[in-house]
Scaffold this active site. Structure first.
Site, short mmCIF file in Angstrom:
data_model
loop_
_atom_site.label_atom_id
_atom_site.label_comp_id
_atom_site.label_asym_id
_atom_site.label_seq_id
_atom_site.Cartn_x
_atom_site.Cartn_y
_atom_site.Cartn_z
N HIS A 434 2.28 10.35 84.65
CA HIS A 434 2.96 11.52 84.08
C HIS A 434 3.94 12.11 85.07
CE1 HIS A 434 0.93 15.11 85.94
NE2 HIS A 434 -0.07 14.26 86.13
N ASP A 445 0.43 15.24 92.99
CA ASP A 445 0.14 15.20 91.56
C ASP A 445 1.32 15.78 90.78
OD1 ASP A 445 -0.99 15.21 89.03
OD2 ASP A 445 -2.33 16.88 89.44
N GLU A 482 1.25 16.04 80.48
CA GLU A 482 -0.12 15.70 80.88
C GLU A 482 -0.87 16.92 81.36
OE1 GLU A 482 -3.33 14.41 83.75
OE2 GLU A 482 -1.62 15.76 84.02
N GLU A 483 -0.20 17.77 82.12
CA GLU A 483 -0.89 18.89 82.76
C GLU A 483 -1.49 19.87 81.76
OE1 GLU A 483 -1.79 18.84 85.60
OE2 GLU A 483 -0.36 17.94 86.97
N ASP A 511 -2.08 8.40 88.38
CA ASP A 511 -1.71 9.81 88.32
C ASP A 511 -1.39 10.25 89.74
OD1 ASP A 511 -1.70 12.61 88.16
OD2 ASP A 511 -3.15 12.64 86.53
N HIS A 593 -3.40 20.94 98.52
CA HIS A 593 -3.26 22.18 97.75
C HIS A 593 -2.97 21.84 96.28
CE1 HIS A 593 -2.54 23.36 101.92
NE2 HIS A 593 -2.80 24.61 101.58
#
Length: 796
Positions: A434, A445, A482-483, A511, A593
């Site tokens: 994504h 990410d 996606e999130e 991912d 983070h």
């Protein structure tokens, strides 16, 4: 003379025809025989040869078409290896190993992380990605849109308030309590709800940076006492109920970790709480903390105290995707459902531990302490800051005012889909990552995975330019949304479900490509051997002994499939065997983070992957895994591993029932399932052995003039591949799981109250938790039928 009674056709007598040629019968026979022979040659030799993979030219000492191996043995046990049109397999492997480049990886990361790319607000990135893939050689690339229901932040507030004392002189404000009564309060602490702008982190100070918020959170303005609920797991709330802690009408203060954030909010909502606040406790950072002497980011590897984890509040274990279109694609004009079956109705906010400190300290001395509870409540990481981890509730005169303002819209999301067509049209491998992120960065990410995908496609593009055409079709996907809840991938799978059901071999997901040096994977057991092989072919960036591969330094543990990334719709809804892989941090790594502004290019360049070597390592593993599945004539699955896995999973269920406090659960028998799995295991061993024997025949070669043998071998290989392709689909149940029918797989699903973590035989485990023997028997019957269907499929 002719009139109206004259016949229109008159009979004219003629003599017998003159015979033009002698031996006419012989000529006719020869003509028919020749035509028949040519037809048979075409049907039995030329046509099968056209179907078989081409490009395998060989002399007497070379192996002919279909070089490869079946499951259960080394994939490429001979020098040439699988070949495809225009390129030998070893040449393809060399391209995939030599092309990925650290400087290119750094370049792609710098682009993707330069600005905000929230779901539904990243069209320029989608178009840029499409253009790059086309430049790399994947000309068939398109942007595919879905109209989805999501939210964007408008405003927020979190303030610690105390009832004003007359004559104190403190500034006061008036807030309505839960009964609507106007109450005068003094602001004790106003949460910043911001992350610090750091000179050393360029994107942390962007003017258009994304505020801290939860996707799919409810708008609301609530003021109430508050309660510390630990990690907010189902068991944590049960502990509070048993301890007679008052929850109804209160605001929950929860730590991130343990389970998916949306499920913390879901359980709070079910127990009558009116809001939720979630913060990241240093407890989650292991040894790398400020308390242990490590400097905080950007000066050191410890967590920056102002960092905030954004994220979705959707009830991910109920159903992913657009909550208004469960089970069907979000296209313009489709009917929309009430979304609140899978999203919260109470407001929530994420905050930093810096903002959490005054709130937690306000509970000091009120209610029981976390240390009074079981082991799961121990270990809070802010004791050194003066937090005693009292539960509360807060005193009646100390409350929180939580304000969350969200705008809900139906707006387009944009997937980027690229295709390299193969020789076999009904065998397809899908690779996905994504693109959207909660912040401007997303260097870990998801864009470490986006970087890997770009380099992977660029590598395959080099092969295409050398004339390569794959045996099987490859689909590349850059998902959006996606999130928020795996939206882009879920909607695409829902739209193309019939095609995927008939054609998809596997889905390979990356991912988080890299966030540290530790390789991790979760997969359908069908793919275990394939990932072991791919990792054994790639040199590790952190070798302790020269020549060590990733497989050498990896424990080899492969997790079960849960949720939390784009494999969910493929594995749990469509029954497509899936894998998720990448590198993460270990106990010595700098703190990552997660979903914070500090998941940035600068953090990655300084702490995450200084030389960008792990970006290249995951690219190579991903590419080689794909190439193996694409090019090997017999699909590189192993059904024996799957059957063995079922036995392990059932033992977990047996142990769970045996350890239940309910005598009725202790007495449940799973003997019929044990028998069915053992019968399947025997069948899988025979089937994999049969596939291996076919691979041996392929390796030995078939002379061109034995066309009938070639044709029969082709038919056998096709049948074996079809059985491998459809094996995972035998474990789908059309009715879906109880209370969450979107999930169709009877073996794998996210845990009902975990979200991320995978559950096995979820119908059984949930029935045991509920103490429902009738449901256990029902699910045992369903699963047994699935196992028998899989066993029957493998008959040859």
């Amino acid at each position: 003379m002719a009139d109206e009674r004259t016949a229109l056709i008159q009979v004219v007598r003629i003599g017998p025809p003159r015979q033009r040629y002698t031996h006419s019968t012989l000529r006719r026979f020869c003509t028919i025989a020749l035509g028949t022979t040519l037809t048979l040659l075409f049907v039995l030799f030329l046509l099968p040869a056209a179907w078989l993979p081409r490009g395998h030219h060989h002399s007497h000492n070379e192996r002919p078409w279909f070089p490869g191996s079946g499951p259960g043995i080394s994939s490429h046990p001979y020098s040439e290896g699988p070949q495809s049109t225009g390129l030998a397999y070893k040449e393809l492997q060399e391209i995939l190993l030599q092309t990925p480049n650290e400087s290119k990886a750094r370049q792609w990361s710098e682009y993707y992380t330069a600005g905000p790319h929230l779901a539904g607000k990243n069209l320029s990135q989608a178009v840029w990605t499409k253009e790059r893939w086309q430049e790399f050689g994947v000309e068939s690339t398109e942007v595919v849109a879905y109209d989805v229901y999501i939210n964007y932040p408008l405003g927020h507030r979190l303030a610690l308030l105390e009832t004003s004392v007359k004559g104190s002189g403190a500034a006061a404000e008036h807030v309505s309590d839960k009964k609507g009564k106007d109450v005068e309060y003094t602001v004790k602490y106003e949460c910043s709800l911001e992350e610090d702008v750091l000179e050393e982190d360029r994107t942390s100070g962007l003017a258009n940076r994304i505020p801290t918020f939860h996707g799919y959170s409810a708008s609301g303005n609530v003021t109430a006492q508050f309660v510390y609920v630990n990690f907010g797991t189902y068991k944590d709330f049960e502990d509070l109920v048993k301890a007679n802690v008052s929850l109804e009408g209160k605001i929950a203060i929860a730590k991130y970790g343990g389970i998916f954030r949306g499920l913390k909010i879901k359980r709070a909502q079910e127990l009558g709480m009116i809001g939720a606040v979630i913060y990241t406790d240093p407890q989650e950072d292991g040894e790398i903390t400020e308390e242990n002497g490590y400097k905080t980011y950007p000066d050191g590897p410890a967590r920056n105290p102002s960092s905030v984890q954004r994220g979705s509040a959707q009830f991910l274990s109920i159903a992913p995707g657009d909550p208004t279109t469960p089970g069907y694609p979000s296209k313009p004009g489709v009917p929309r459902q009430d979304p609140h079956n899978s999203i919260p109705s109470i407001p929530s906010l994420p905050i930093s531990y810096m903002d959490a400190l005054p709130i937690l300290k306000a509970l000091n001395g009120h209610g029981p302490k976390a240390s009074d509870f079981n082991k799961y409540w121990q270990g809070g990481g802010l004791v050194y800051k003066g937090v005693t981890y009292n539960i509360g509730p807060s005193p009646s005169n100390v409350v929180l005012n939580l304000v969350n303002e969200q705008e809900y819209v139906t707006t387009p999301l944009w997937n980027v889909i690229g295709v390299i067509n193969g020789t076999i049209p009904d065998e397809v491998i899908v690779l996905g990552n994504h693109r959207d992120a909660w912040i401007a960065g997303g260097a870990v990410d998801p864009n470490s995975g986006s970087v890997a995908m770009n380099e992977l496609i660029r590598s395959f593009g080099v092969a295409l330019k050398k004339g390569w055409k794959p045996l099987r079709t490859i689909v590349f996907a850059s998902w959006d949304g996606e999130e928020y809840g795996l939206i882009g991938s879920t909607e695409w799978v829902e739209e193309y479900l019939p095609w995927l059901s008939g054609s998809a071999i596997a889905y390979l997901n990356v991912d988080v490509g890299t966030g540290g040096p530790a390789f991790r994977s979760a997969a359908s057991p069908l793919l275990n051997k394939a990932v072991y092989e791919a990792t054994s072919l790639v040199q590790s960036p952190n070798q302790t002994v020269k020549g060590q591969t990733i497989r050498d330094l990896w424990s080899g543990h492969i997790g079960t499939m849960g949720s939390g990334s784009d494999f969910t719709a493929f594995q749990d809804f469509a029954g497509v065997p899936s894998i998720d892989l990448g590198f993460g941090g270990d106990k010595n790594s700098a703190v990552y983070h997660y979903h914070s502004n500090y998941d940035s290019f600068d953090w990655m360049d300084k702490f995450g992957d200084k030389g960008w070597h792990y970006h290249i390592a995951i690219t190579k593993v991903w590419a080689l895994l794909a190439a193996n599945l694409v090019e090997t004539p017999i699909i590189q699955f192993n059904v024996t591993d799957y059957a063995k896995g079922l036995g392990i999973y059932l033992q977990k269920v047996v142990d769970k029932a045996a350890s239940s406090p309910s005598a009725e659960m202790n007495a449940v028998s799973f003997k019929e399932l044990e028998y069915a799995i053992n019968h399947l295991l025997n069948k899988t061993i025979s089937f994999d052995k049969y596939a291996t024997s076919l691979a041996g025949k392929i390796q030995q070669g078939v002379p061109w003039w034995r066309w009938w043998t070639k044709a029969k071998l082709f038919v056998k290989v096709k049948k074996v591949n079809d059985k491998y392709k459809y094996f995972e689909r035998q474990f789908l149940y059309a009715g879906g799981l109880d209370s969450r029918s979107w999930f169709k797989h009877v073996v794998f699903a996210p845990g009902l109250w975990t979200g991320y973590a995978g559950d096995v035989f979820p119908g059984l485990t949930e029935s045991i938790d509920a103490g429902n023997r009738t449901a256990i028997e029902r699910w045992s019957t369903i699963i047994e039928a699935n196992i028998k269907a899989a066993t029957k499929l493998l008959e040859v």
